[in-house]
Design an enzyme around this catalytic site. Structure first.
Site, short mmCIF file in Angstrom:
data_model
loop_
_atom_site.label_atom_id
_atom_site.label_comp_id
_atom_site.label_asym_id
_atom_site.label_seq_id
_atom_site.Cartn_x
_atom_site.Cartn_y
_atom_site.Cartn_z
N HIS A 196 2.16 -5.24 -9.03
CA HIS A 196 0.75 -5.03 -8.67
C HIS A 196 -0.03 -5.77 -9.75
O HIS A 196 -0.16 -5.28 -10.87
CB HIS A 196 0.39 -3.54 -8.63
CG HIS A 196 -1.04 -3.32 -8.22
ND1 HIS A 196 -1.38 -2.79 -7.00
CD2 HIS A 196 -2.21 -3.62 -8.84
CE1 HIS A 196 -2.72 -2.76 -6.90
NE2 HIS A 196 -3.23 -3.25 -8.01
N HIS A 234 6.18 -5.53 2.06
CA HIS A 234 5.39 -4.62 1.20
C HIS A 234 4.73 -3.57 2.09
O HIS A 234 3.78 -3.87 2.81
CB HIS A 234 4.32 -5.40 0.44
CG HIS A 234 3.53 -4.54 -0.52
ND1 HIS A 234 3.39 -4.86 -1.85
CD2 HIS A 234 2.87 -3.37 -0.35
CE1 HIS A 234 2.67 -3.93 -2.45
NE2 HIS A 234 2.33 -3.01 -1.55
N HIS A 286 3.64 0.84 2.60
CA HIS A 286 3.57 2.25 2.18
C HIS A 286 3.85 3.14 3.38
O HIS A 286 3.14 3.06 4.39
CB HIS A 286 2.17 2.56 1.62
CG HIS A 286 1.86 1.75 0.41
ND1 HIS A 286 2.16 2.17 -0.86
CD2 HIS A 286 1.32 0.51 0.28
CE1 HIS A 286 1.80 1.23 -1.73
NE2 HIS A 286 1.31 0.21 -1.07
N LEU A 287 4.89 3.96 3.28
CA LEU A 287 5.25 4.85 4.39
C LEU A 287 4.91 6.31 4.14
O LEU A 287 4.97 7.12 5.06
CB LEU A 287 6.75 4.75 4.68
CG LEU A 287 7.25 3.55 5.49
CD1 LEU A 287 8.76 3.59 5.63
CD2 LEU A 287 6.59 3.49 6.87
N ARG A 288 4.62 6.66 2.86
CA ARG A 288 4.35 8.07 2.50
C ARG A 288 5.55 8.95 2.82
O ARG A 288 6.67 8.49 2.91
CB ARG A 288 3.08 8.61 3.17
CG ARG A 288 1.87 7.68 3.14
CD ARG A 288 1.39 7.33 1.76
NE ARG A 288 0.10 6.63 1.82
CZ ARG A 288 -0.30 5.77 0.91
NH1 ARG A 288 0.45 5.45 -0.13
NH2 ARG A 288 -1.48 5.21 1.03
N LYS A 345 9.24 -1.81 -8.76
CA LYS A 345 7.80 -2.07 -8.61
C LYS A 345 7.05 -1.71 -9.88
O LYS A 345 7.17 -0.61 -10.40
CB LYS A 345 7.26 -1.24 -7.43
CG LYS A 345 5.76 -1.35 -7.21
CD LYS A 345 5.36 -2.68 -6.59
CE LYS A 345 3.86 -2.90 -6.59
NZ LYS A 345 3.17 -2.32 -5.45
N HIS A 390 -4.18 6.39 4.70
CA HIS A 390 -4.89 7.53 4.11
C HIS A 390 -5.65 8.16 5.26
O HIS A 390 -6.15 7.45 6.14
CB HIS A 390 -5.91 7.07 3.06
CG HIS A 390 -5.31 6.48 1.82
ND1 HIS A 390 -4.82 7.26 0.80
CD2 HIS A 390 -5.13 5.20 1.44
CE1 HIS A 390 -4.37 6.47 -0.18
NE2 HIS A 390 -4.52 5.21 0.19
N ASN A 417 5.39 4.63 -4.53
CA ASN A 417 4.31 5.40 -5.18
C ASN A 417 4.04 6.72 -4.47
O ASN A 417 2.94 7.00 -4.02
CB ASN A 417 3.03 4.57 -5.32
CG ASN A 417 2.43 4.12 -3.99
OD1 ASN A 417 3.16 3.95 -3.01
ND2 ASN A 417 1.14 3.91 -3.96
N HIS A 457 0.63 -8.65 -2.78
CA HIS A 457 -0.72 -8.74 -2.20
C HIS A 457 -1.66 -9.62 -3.03
O HIS A 457 -2.64 -9.17 -3.60
CB HIS A 457 -1.34 -7.35 -1.97
CG HIS A 457 -1.09 -6.34 -3.07
ND1 HIS A 457 -1.40 -6.56 -4.38
CD2 HIS A 457 -0.54 -5.10 -3.03
CE1 HIS A 457 -1.07 -5.51 -5.10
NE2 HIS A 457 -0.54 -4.62 -4.30
N LEU A 488 -6.99 -2.11 -2.73
CA LEU A 488 -6.78 -2.71 -4.05
C LEU A 488 -5.54 -3.59 -4.01
O LEU A 488 -4.51 -3.15 -3.50
CB LEU A 488 -6.62 -1.62 -5.12
CG LEU A 488 -7.91 -0.88 -5.46
CD1 LEU A 488 -7.62 0.28 -6.39
CD2 LEU A 488 -8.94 -1.82 -6.10
N ALA A 514 -8.17 3.88 -1.75
CA ALA A 514 -7.95 2.45 -1.48
C ALA A 514 -6.79 2.29 -0.51
O ALA A 514 -5.73 2.90 -0.70
CB ALA A 514 -7.64 1.73 -2.78
N ASP A 523 1.09 -4.45 3.07
CA ASP A 523 0.47 -3.44 2.21
C ASP A 523 -0.23 -2.38 3.06
O ASP A 523 -1.20 -1.77 2.61
CB ASP A 523 -0.51 -4.07 1.21
CG ASP A 523 -0.83 -3.11 0.05
OD1 ASP A 523 -0.05 -2.16 -0.16
OD2 ASP A 523 -1.85 -3.32 -0.62
O1 DOR Z 1 -5.13 -0.37 -1.45
C1 DOR Z 1 -4.09 0.04 -1.93
N1 DOR Z 1 -3.47 1.15 -1.45
N2 DOR Z 1 -3.56 -0.60 -2.96
C2 DOR Z 1 -2.49 -0.15 -3.63
O2 DOR Z 1 -2.07 -0.78 -4.55
C3 DOR Z 1 -1.89 1.15 -3.27
C4 DOR Z 1 -2.15 1.49 -1.87
C5 DOR Z 1 -1.84 2.93 -1.55
O3 DOR Z 1 -0.76 3.40 -1.90
O4 DOR Z 1 -2.66 3.58 -0.92
ZN ZN Z 2 0.83 -1.65 -1.91
#
Ligand code: DOR
Ligand code: ZN
Length: 350
Positions: free
Chosen positions: A143, A15, A17-19, A105, A258, A43, A181, A226, A270, A254
């Protein structure tokens, strides 16, 4: 004698996030250093809703790898589709047949970062899609938080079990589901005891910290993610689950980058950034539990087994020694603050 070096099969991150763009280029090297594969969350803005978009995103990840000097083949992104009210059963068949996405997802609309396009009526509007996923064997990654604004933020996962997870799995008992998560004792008990193909990923922050960390000496935005960190009893339940011999609990960081400015903000985003030091963090948690011998199963074996993918063959090592987590990292034009910045861990990867 205390163990000084732990050698395990190379882990995967189930799990992540690579953006995209500059952010992707800034973070890809961290994950590729520690992990052989990662399940990449969809996302983005706009979200990755089709196989064509997932393939284009995979190509951008590969370009970013080239730019970062990562050998092709040393890291494989595993792509996912973002479930919306308009996802079609054909898209599921396409994902399966092309291997263009390994899972779908579910972000309940409004649950978290970039979730506005998420499904609003899972068992109604998405039922044909879920039926197709069950038939072809494409897992649903969840989620697991209700979005009801009246629900207390600390209760959202437990409420999700009763309101969504149980009805969903009753309607589609053979659907493969990953409760992403997981953060509560309630969630651990549900996943451990449920019948059928269900599993859960666990993050390093939820295994190492409880909700006091968000408020220690002031508001600490880099501990905000989150689902939010929970009480100590929940942290303990997660650590027990990860270090147990249940095949249902495996690694998913996860890691969610940011920029510092968007976290240290009047309405901060988050997400905890852990890609840099994920394995050091997990080793610290397993060591605290006296269960380092279980780390390999959690990090490297149970995930591929659940997904029906081959286990990795290469090995990696973690060494006892001090590792000071940097205060910040470069992130395109900005910076990013990793989880537990400035703290010292007792393990080093590689
Ligand atoms: O803390 C989080 N950040 N929870 C998520 O479900 C999404 C993630 C994000 O994409 O930043
Ligand atoms: Zn996530």
């Amino acid at each position: 004698m205390t163990l000084q070096t732990l050698t395990i099969i190379k882990p995967d991150d189930w799990h992540l996030h690579l953006r995209d763009g500059e952010a992707l280029e800034a973070v890809i090297g961290h994950t590729a250093r520690q992990f052989a594969r990662a399940v990449v969350m969809p996302n983005l803005k706009p979200p990755v809703t089709t196989v064509a978009l997932a393939q284009a995103y995979a190509a951008r990840i590969k370009q970013a790898m080239v730019k970062a000097g990562i050998a092709a083949g040393s890291f494989t992104p595993l792509m996912t589709l973002y479930l919306t009210d308009n996802t079609s059963p054909d898209e599921i068949v396409r994902a399966k047949e092309s291997s263009g996405a390994i899972a779908v997802k579910l972000y309940p609309a409004g649950a978290t970062t970039n979730s506005d396009a998420g499904a609003t009526d899972l068992l109604g509007r998405c039922s044909k899609v879920l039926e197709t996923m069950q038939r072809v064997g494409l897992p649903l990654l969840v989620h697991g938080e209700v979005t009801d604004p009246a629900a207390d933020v600390f209760d959202r996962e437990a409420l999700f079990i009763d309101r969504v997870m149980i009805p969903l799995r009753k309607a589609f008992p053979a659907l493969r589901v990953v409760f992403e998560h997981l953060t509560t004792k309630d969630g651990v008990e549900y996943v451990r005891d449920a019948e059928g193909p269900v599993a859960a990923t666990l993050t390093p922050q939820h295994m190492l910290y409880n909700r006091n960390s968000i408020f220690q000496g002031g508001v600490r935005p880099h501990f905000y993610c989150l689902p939010i960190l929970k009480r100590e009893v929940h942290r303990q339940a997660l650590l027990d689950a990860a270090t147990s011999d249940s095949p249902r609990f495996f690694l998913g960081t996860d890691s969610a980058p940011h920029s510092r400015g968007l976290k240290e903000n009047s309405c901060g985003c988050a997400g905890c950034y852990t890609a840099l030091h994920a394995m050091e963090l997990y080793a610290t948690a397993f060591d605290q539990a006296g269960k380092l011998d279980r780390l390999e199963a959690f990090a490297s074996l149970r995930g591929p087994d659940f997904y029906g993918l081959p286990r990795n063959t290469e090995t990696v090592s973690l060494h006892r020694g001090s590792f000071v987590i940097p205060n910040e990292l470069s992130f395109g034009q900005e910076t990013i603050v990793p989880l537990a910045a400035g703290e010292t861990l007792g393990w080093k990867f590689g």
